[in-house]
Design a protein around this motif. Structure first.
Motif, PDB file in Angstrom:
ATOM      1  N   ALA A  32      36.201  42.709  29.130  1.00  0.00           N
ATOM      2  CA  ALA A  32      36.394  43.353  30.428  1.00  0.00           C
ATOM      3  C   ALA A  32      35.136  44.107  30.837  1.00  0.00           C
ATOM      4  N   CYS A  35      46.363  42.729  27.033  1.00  0.00           N
ATOM      5  CA  CYS A  35      46.532  43.374  28.346  1.00  0.00           C
ATOM      6  C   CYS A  35      47.900  43.069  28.960  1.00  0.00           C
ATOM      7  N   VAL A  38      42.959  49.204  36.566  1.00  0.00           N
ATOM      8  CA  VAL A  38      43.853  48.362  37.370  1.00  0.00           C
ATOM      9  C   VAL A  38      44.874  47.773  36.411  1.00  0.00           C
ATOM     10  N   ILE A  75      47.333  30.451  40.666  1.00  0.00           N
ATOM     11  CA  ILE A  75      47.342  31.114  39.351  1.00  0.00           C
ATOM     12  C   ILE A  75      46.171  30.589  38.511  1.00  0.00           C
ATOM     13  N   TRP A 134      38.206  33.239  32.806  1.00  0.00           N
ATOM     14  CA  TRP A 134      38.459  32.448  31.584  1.00  0.00           C
ATOM     15  C   TRP A 134      37.940  31.027  31.723  1.00  0.00           C
TER      16      TRP A 134
END
Ligand code: HEC
Length: 136
Positions: free
Chosen positions: A20, A67, A84, A102, A116
């Motif tokens: 991240a 996450c 977030v 998605i 990803w």
């Protein structure tokens, strides 16, 4: 913040937080996240099967649950440290999107959600099938 992250021992979590930090844009995104129109109509080229879903579940356990949480509701151990909140995969907000939207979001990421693209395309499409199985 850093000290708090260091004190968390899960290796997956470490990887997720580093990802991240390294891949996030630095501009923590705000507001509704909308995939581009051409992503919307993309069709999932991977046929759904128990095997595909089981494999995707393993990929999610390795890469996403820190996450998104073991049940995909967005409550993984790393979620608390993020500015977030991770999306709740079981929610109408996510489930009402097309497979293509998605897939696009998994591929591109935003803010603390890492991109990803390094996962094989078929694995990203398989992840979409897995996320569908979590629909409430
Ligand atoms: C470092 C934490 C983190 C990891 C690891 C992570 N995500 Fe996320 N994810 C987020 C956050 C935070 C958001 C919300 C981003 C936003 O709204 O700007 C998000 C959003 C999403 C969304 C968007 C939902 C929607 O429709 O708007 C999808 C899909 C998703 N993640 C899938 C995945 C998948 C699949 C993986 C594993 C391959 C993964 N995420 C790994 C943090 C993470």
């Amino acid at each position: 913040m850093i000290a708090r992250w260091r004190s968390l021992k899960m290796p997956t979590l470490g990887v997720a937080v580093i990802a991240a930090l390294a891949l996030g844009t630095g501009v923590w995104a705000q507001g509704k996240w909308v995939a581009p129109p051409d992503a919307k109509s993309l069709k999932n080229p991977v046929a759904k099967s128990d095997k595909v879903v089981a494999e995707a579940r393993k990929i999610a356990e390795t890469n996403c649950v820190a996450c998104h949480g073991a049940k995909g509701v967005g409550d993984g151990p790393a979620a608390a440290a993020l500015p977030v909140k991770p999306a709740n995969w079981t929610s109408p907000a996510v489930q009402s999107e097309t497979d293509g939207e998605i897939f696009w979001k998994i591929s591109n990421g935003r803010g603390p959600m890492p991109p990803w693209k390094h996962l094989a395309e078929k694995d990203r499409w398989a992840l979409v099938h897995y996320i569908r199985t979590l629909k409430k």
